[in-house]
Design a protein around this motif. Structure first.
Motif, mmCIF file in Angstrom:
data_model
loop_
_atom_site.group_PDB
_atom_site.id
_atom_site.type_symbol
_atom_site.label_atom_id
_atom_site.label_comp_id
_atom_site.label_asym_id
_atom_site.label_seq_id
_atom_site.Cartn_x
_atom_site.Cartn_y
_atom_site.Cartn_z
ATOM 1 N N SER A 269 36.902 27.537 40.510
ATOM 2 C CA SER A 269 37.684 28.049 41.639
ATOM 3 C C SER A 269 38.109 29.489 41.363
ATOM 4 N N SER A 270 37.189 30.268 40.773
ATOM 5 C CA SER A 270 37.505 31.672 40.505
ATOM 6 C C SER A 270 37.587 32.433 41.828
ATOM 7 N N ASP A 271 37.850 33.734 41.740
ATOM 8 C CA ASP A 271 37.978 34.533 42.973
ATOM 9 C C ASP A 271 36.625 34.965 43.539
ATOM 10 N N LEU A 272 35.498 34.485 42.929
ATOM 11 C CA LEU A 272 34.182 34.947 43.382
ATOM 12 C C LEU A 272 33.486 33.965 44.313
ATOM 13 N N VAL A 273 32.747 34.497 45.270
ATOM 14 C CA VAL A 273 31.873 33.639 46.089
ATOM 15 C C VAL A 273 30.414 33.850 45.704
ATOM 16 N N SER A 274 30.151 34.916 44.969
ATOM 17 C CA SER A 274 28.775 35.196 44.588
ATOM 18 C C SER A 274 28.777 36.129 43.378
ATOM 19 N N THR A 283 16.214 35.057 31.731
ATOM 20 C CA THR A 283 16.916 33.986 31.010
ATOM 21 C C THR A 283 18.397 34.363 30.871
ATOM 22 N N LEU A 284 18.625 35.600 30.431
ATOM 23 C CA LEU A 284 20.002 36.070 30.246
ATOM 24 C C LEU A 284 20.709 36.198 31.596
ATOM 25 N N ALA A 285 20.007 36.765 32.595
ATOM 26 C CA ALA A 285 20.625 36.958 33.913
ATOM 27 C C ALA A 285 21.064 35.614 34.493
ATOM 28 N N ASP A 286 20.243 34.580 34.294
ATOM 29 C CA ASP A 286 20.569 33.254 34.823
ATOM 30 C C ASP A 286 21.851 32.711 34.167
ATOM 31 N N MET A 287 21.908 32.820 32.845
ATOM 32 C CA MET A 287 23.103 32.301 32.147
ATOM 33 C C MET A 287 24.353 33.086 32.551
ATOM 34 N N LEU A 288 24.202 34.408 32.603
ATOM 35 C CA LEU A 288 25.392 35.231 32.868
ATOM 36 C C LEU A 288 25.853 35.155 34.310
ATOM 37 N N SER A 289 24.938 34.893 35.246
ATOM 38 C CA SER A 289 25.398 34.767 36.640
ATOM 39 C C SER A 289 26.301 33.542 36.765
ATOM 40 N N THR A 290 25.933 32.474 36.083
ATOM 41 C CA THR A 290 26.770 31.266 36.090
ATOM 42 C C THR A 290 28.104 31.543 35.396
ATOM 43 N N ALA A 291 28.022 32.181 34.217
ATOM 44 C CA ALA A 291 29.248 32.473 33.458
ATOM 45 C C ALA A 291 30.195 33.346 34.272
ATOM 46 N N CYS A 292 29.655 34.410 34.887
ATOM 47 C CA CYS A 292 30.520 35.343 35.634
ATOM 48 C C CYS A 292 31.135 34.669 36.846
ATOM 49 N N PHE A 293 30.362 33.803 37.503
ATOM 50 C CA PHE A 293 30.902 33.086 38.659
ATOM 51 C C PHE A 293 32.129 32.273 38.243
ATOM 52 N N VAL A 294 32.038 31.642 37.072
ATOM 53 C CA VAL A 294 33.158 30.815 36.584
ATOM 54 C C VAL A 294 34.314 31.697 36.101
ATOM 55 N N LEU A 295 33.988 32.794 35.436
ATOM 56 C CA LEU A 295 35.044 33.645 34.857
ATOM 57 C C LEU A 295 35.864 34.368 35.909
ATOM 58 N N GLY A 296 35.217 34.747 37.017
ATOM 59 C CA GLY A 296 35.943 35.519 38.030
ATOM 60 C C GLY A 296 35.855 37.010 37.736
ATOM 61 N N SER A 297 36.256 37.821 38.713
ATOM 62 C CA SER A 297 35.995 39.261 38.628
ATOM 63 C C SER A 297 36.674 39.938 37.435
ATOM 64 N N ALA A 298 37.885 39.529 37.084
ATOM 65 C CA ALA A 298 38.610 40.231 36.015
ATOM 66 C C ALA A 298 37.927 40.032 34.663
ATOM 67 N N LEU A 313 29.305 41.644 42.157
ATOM 68 C CA LEU A 313 30.203 40.498 42.371
ATOM 69 C C LEU A 313 30.821 40.618 43.757
ATOM 70 N N LEU A 314 30.914 39.483 44.445
ATOM 71 C CA LEU A 314 31.578 39.484 45.752
ATOM 72 C C LEU A 314 32.744 38.498 45.683
ATOM 73 N N THR A 315 33.948 38.988 46.013
ATOM 74 C CA THR A 315 35.130 38.133 45.906
ATOM 75 C C THR A 315 35.380 37.394 47.232
ATOM 76 N N LYS A 316 36.235 36.371 47.132
ATOM 77 C CA LYS A 316 36.577 35.585 48.332
ATOM 78 C C LYS A 316 37.186 36.474 49.400
ATOM 79 N N ASP A 317 37.914 37.536 48.963
ATOM 80 C CA ASP A 317 38.499 38.433 49.971
ATOM 81 C C ASP A 317 37.583 39.627 50.281
ATOM 82 N N GLN A 318 36.261 39.380 50.055
ATOM 83 C CA GLN A 318 35.225 40.343 50.494
ATOM 84 C C GLN A 318 35.225 41.671 49.753
ATOM 85 N N ARG A 319 35.768 41.692 48.534
ATOM 86 C CA ARG A 319 35.648 42.912 47.731
ATOM 87 C C ARG A 319 34.283 42.908 47.058
#
Ligand code: AMP
Ligand code: MG
Length: 325
Positions: A269-274, A283-298, A313-319
Motif C-alpha cells: 500500500s505504498s504511495d505508488l501506482v506504477s 532481470t534486474l529491472a524486473d526485480m527492482l520494479s517490484t521492489a520500488c513499487f513496494v518501497l514507495g517513492s521516498a 514512478l507514478l504516485t497515487k496523487d499523480q506525481r
C-alpha cells in the motif's frame, strides 16, 4: 491451478512514421504466443529468418521449465518440494539466478523477497482461488518468508531451506530473466534490431528504423488505454510493476492486487501506482520494479541510485518522478 491471464501490455512501443522507401528497407517479422501466463510478442527487424523466432520462443519454454514454481516438473518446483529436507544441488543457471535474486532481496530488505512463495499461495491472486486470508493465517505464513533461512552453498552449488513450508517464487524476476536470455540469443545470431515484449516486460535491441532510440510508452495505470509518459531506449529493458496488472475486488469494492508486502502480509500500500525501471539487465529491472513499487517513492530513489538504473514512478496523487532518465 493458475488462471491464464492475458495482461494488457504495459508498455507500448510507439512507431514513428517514416518515408515509404525507408519502411521497405526495414523488414519486420513478428510472432505472438501465450506463454508464461501472458502475451509474448517478439519482433525482429533485421532478419527474415523464421527459425530465429522459433528458437526464441523455445527459450521461453526452456527457461519456464527451470523457474516456474507452478509447473510441477520444473527445477524450481523440485527445489521447493525438497530443500527443507537437506541441501539440493542446483543447475548452474538456477543457482546463479537465485543467488542474484537473493542479493537483491537482502539489499532491499525484503521489499523484493524471493522467499515470498507461501504468501503468494495464500492470497492466490491471479488464480481461481483468490481469497482474503484471515489475520491469523497471515501471521502464521509471515514466519515462512524469512530469506535468511535459505542457505546457498557457493562451493557445492546447493540450496537448503531451514524451515519446512518455505517456498521460493521467482514470479517477480522470471520474465526479465527470460527476456535477457532471448536478447543474448538474438544478438548472438546477428540480430541488430528487435523488440522482445513478454507481457509488458520489454527488451529492445538496437535502434528504430530511423536510427533513433525506441520510443516506449508506459501504460496508464487506471485501466484506460494509452500511456502517461514515454522513455527513449536503445539496447536495454523497460519493466513496469503496477497493482492494476492482476487483482480482485471484494464485495465492498476493496481492491487486492498481486504485489505483496512481507512486512504486513497484505498487498503493498505504498504511495505508488506504477514503478518502471530502465536498465541494460531485464532481470534486474524486473526485480527492482517490484521492489520500488513496494518501497514507495521516498525509499525507491536510493535503491535506484545504488543499482545505477533509471526509474519512472507514478504516485497515487499523480506525481510523476523520473530518476536518471
Ligand atoms: P511483478 O509483476 O514483476 O512485480 O511481480 C509480481 C509477482 O511476483 C507476483 O505475481 C508474485 O508471484 C511475486 N511477488 C509478489 N510480491 C512480491 C514481492 N514483494 N517480492 C517478490 N516477489 C513478489
Ligand atoms: Mg518484477
Amino acid at each position: 491451478m493458475r488462471k491464464i491471464i492475458i495482461l494488457t501490455l504495459i508498455v507500448f512501443i510507439l512507431f514513428t512514421s517514416c518515408k515509404k522507401n525507408e519502411e521497405e528497407k526495414y523488414e519486420r517479422t513478428d510472432r505472438t504466443e501465450l506463454k508464461m501466463d501472458t502475451v509474448c510478442t517478439i519482433s525482429v527487424f533485421t532478419s527474415k529468418d523464421a527459425s530465429l523466432l522459433e528458437e526464441a520462443f523455445d527459450l521461453i519454454d526452456k527457461y519456464s521449465r527451470l523457474i516456474d514454481m507452478y509447473d510441477s516438473s520444473s527445477e524450481m518446483a523440485y527445489v521447493n518440494e525438497n530443500a527443507y529436507k537437506g541441501p539440493v544441488r542446483l543447475s548452474d543457471e538456477l543457482f546463479d539466478l537465485i543467488r542474484y535474486a537473493y542479493s537483491v532481496t537482502e539489499y532491499t530488505n525484503g521489499a523484493f523477497n524471493i522467499a515470498i512463495g507461501p504468501l503468494v499461495r495464500l492470497w492466490g491472486i491471479g488464480t481461481e482461488n483468490a481469497q482474503i486470508p484471515s489475520e491469523k493465517e497471515i501471521e502464521k505464513i509471515l514466519e515462512l518468508l524469512n530469506w535468511r533461512e535459505i542457505v546457498l552453498d557457493e562451493e557445492n552449488r546447493t540450496i537448503e531451506y531451514l524451515r519446512p513450508g518455505m517456498v521460493i517464487d521467482l514470479g517477480a524476476v522470471g520474465k526479465g530473466y527470460v527476456a535477457d536470455k532471448i536478447a543474448s540469443y538474438l544478438k548472438s545470431r546477428g540480430c541488430t534490431a528487435a523488440i522482445i515484449n513478454l507481457g509488458g516486460n520489454v527488451y529492445v535491441i538496437g535502434n528504430n528504423r530511423e536510427g533513433k532510440p525506441w520510443n516506449i510508452g508506459i501504460q496508464n495505470p487506471d485501466g484506460s488505454s494509452g500511456y502517461f509518459t514515454t522513455v527513449q531506449v536503445s539496447d536495454g529493458s523497460v519493466v513496469t510493476s503496477g497493482g492494476y496488472e492482476r487483482n480482485f475486488t471484494d464485495s465492498s469494492g476493496n481492491l487486492y492486487h498481486h504485489i505483496l508486502d512481507c512486512r504486513t502480509g497484505f498487498p503493498s500500500s505504498s504511495d505508488l501506482v506504477s514503478a518502471t525501471i530502465i536498465s541494460s539487465s531485464s532481470t534486474l529491472a524486473d526485480m527492482l520494479s517490484t521492489a520500488c513499487f513496494v518501497l514507495g517513492s521516498a525509499d525507491a530513489a536510493s535503491v535506484v541510485e545504488h543499482y545505477g538504473v533509471g526509474a519512472i514512478l507514478l504516485t497515487k496523487d499523480q506525481r510523476l518522478i523520473r530518476i536518471g532518465v
